[in-house]
Design an enzyme around this catalytic site. Sequence first.
Site, PDB file in Angstrom:
ATOM      1  N   HIS A  29      41.278  43.398  32.930  1.00  0.00           N
ATOM      2  CA  HIS A  29      40.217  44.266  32.412  1.00  0.00           C
ATOM      3  C   HIS A  29      40.114  44.192  30.894  1.00  0.00           C
ATOM      4  O   HIS A  29      39.272  44.863  30.302  1.00  0.00           O
ATOM      5  CB  HIS A  29      40.457  45.714  32.851  1.00  0.00           C
ATOM      6  CG  HIS A  29      40.141  45.950  34.301  1.00  0.00           C
ATOM      7  ND1 HIS A  29      40.655  47.005  35.040  1.00  0.00           N
ATOM      8  CD2 HIS A  29      39.363  45.239  35.160  1.00  0.00           C
ATOM      9  CE1 HIS A  29      40.206  46.939  36.275  1.00  0.00           C
ATOM     10  NE2 HIS A  29      39.417  45.889  36.372  1.00  0.00           N
ATOM     11  N   HIS A  61      37.074  39.461  43.474  1.00  0.00           N
ATOM     12  CA  HIS A  61      36.271  40.039  44.547  1.00  0.00           C
ATOM     13  C   HIS A  61      36.162  39.097  45.742  1.00  0.00           C
ATOM     14  O   HIS A  61      35.978  39.552  46.866  1.00  0.00           O
ATOM     15  CB  HIS A  61      34.877  40.396  44.020  1.00  0.00           C
ATOM     16  CG  HIS A  61      34.848  41.671  43.244  1.00  0.00           C
ATOM     17  ND1 HIS A  61      33.862  42.623  43.398  1.00  0.00           N
ATOM     18  CD2 HIS A  61      35.703  42.167  42.302  1.00  0.00           C
ATOM     19  CE1 HIS A  61      34.102  43.639  42.584  1.00  0.00           C
ATOM     20  NE2 HIS A  61      35.211  43.379  41.904  1.00  0.00           N
ATOM     21  N   ASN A  97      29.736  44.826  44.537  1.00  0.00           N
ATOM     22  CA  ASN A  97      29.360  43.494  44.052  1.00  0.00           C
ATOM     23  C   ASN A  97      27.987  43.430  43.403  1.00  0.00           C
ATOM     24  O   ASN A  97      27.589  42.373  42.897  1.00  0.00           O
ATOM     25  CB  ASN A  97      29.409  42.489  45.212  1.00  0.00           C
ATOM     26  CG  ASN A  97      30.818  42.236  45.689  1.00  0.00           C
ATOM     27  OD1 ASN A  97      31.769  42.326  44.914  1.00  0.00           O
ATOM     28  ND2 ASN A  97      30.967  41.927  46.973  1.00  0.00           N
ATOM     29  N   ARG A 101      36.158  38.302  37.351  1.00  0.00           N
ATOM     30  CA  ARG A 101      36.081  39.348  38.373  1.00  0.00           C
ATOM     31  C   ARG A 101      35.584  38.792  39.706  1.00  0.00           C
ATOM     32  O   ARG A 101      36.012  39.232  40.778  1.00  0.00           O
ATOM     33  CB  ARG A 101      35.135  40.446  37.854  1.00  0.00           C
ATOM     34  CG  ARG A 101      34.986  41.648  38.754  1.00  0.00           C
ATOM     35  CD  ARG A 101      34.179  42.722  38.036  1.00  0.00           C
ATOM     36  NE  ARG A 101      33.649  43.712  38.953  1.00  0.00           N
ATOM     37  CZ  ARG A 101      32.381  44.103  38.983  1.00  0.00           C
ATOM     38  NH1 ARG A 101      31.508  43.572  38.136  1.00  0.00           N
ATOM     39  NH2 ARG A 101      31.976  45.010  39.845  1.00  0.00           N
TER      40      ARG A 101
END
Length: 289
Positions: A148, A21, A49, A17
């Site tokens: 995911h 990001h 975050n 992830r």
Amino acid sequence: MTRIISHVPSLAGPLLRMHFHDCFVNGCDASILLDSLPGLPSEKESIPNLSLRGFGTIDLVKAKLEQACPGVVSCADILALVARDVVVLTHGPYWDVPTGRRDGMISVKDDALSNLPPPFFDATRNLYQFFIPKGLDAKDQVVLLGGHTLGTSHCSSFSDRLYNFSGTLMPDPSLDRQYVPRLKTKCAPGDTRTLVEMDPGSFRTFDASYYRHVAKGRALFTSDETLMLDPFARDYVLRQAGVASDGRYPAEFFADFAASMVKMGNVQVLTGAHGQVRRRCGAVNQMYI
């Protein structure tokens, strides 16, 4: 990375992830890793975050690389390589990671909030507002959301779907009715601490099983469940869900995920004389005159 993931397998999802990001906010330049300065909060402090983990892992990898070859491997490349490695170490696909990225020198808290696709937006809005402007298309969206399959989410990222969807004081009608009570036993109203598996039963293995949950109305996020409203995305979800249900090797998804990760990893990269190769990922190199 083999040793780290074997000791702390729950880091695989957060480290994957972290690369997302980073790339979605002004490109893959490791700006996500920069610490705040007095009066200048960095991306790390932005709400999306705050739940990221694994910064210490990146620092450890960087320190070892600096010992072996100082000033050569950027923090941006480390994020891309680590993301690939955690996928491989959780039984997902391998891909060659293009390297040569350089690190950015600016990290702004508000940039993260305005560039990261929220879990409570629908898939179509996220596609046109966040994916397409970065050169990523509808296929990249449905494929990358398959990431995911690894990791967990805080209840606060989807609790509105359980208790007050769109101000109705009712659950989201697209959620599987039998799944709602199970989620409510884990997530009380206002719960900001509890973690829930995004791919129950397989959240530490990279596979296509996440698509089964989307197909059943059991995705945690609006951004994922509303993929079923788009004909192309729906067909892709159902095809991968069928593969997972049959226990077949997810060749299509694995190949697609590898391709989309390379594509995402090339978003707005800094090369040549742009940026720098940080000595320490949390701080910009000091410039001496």
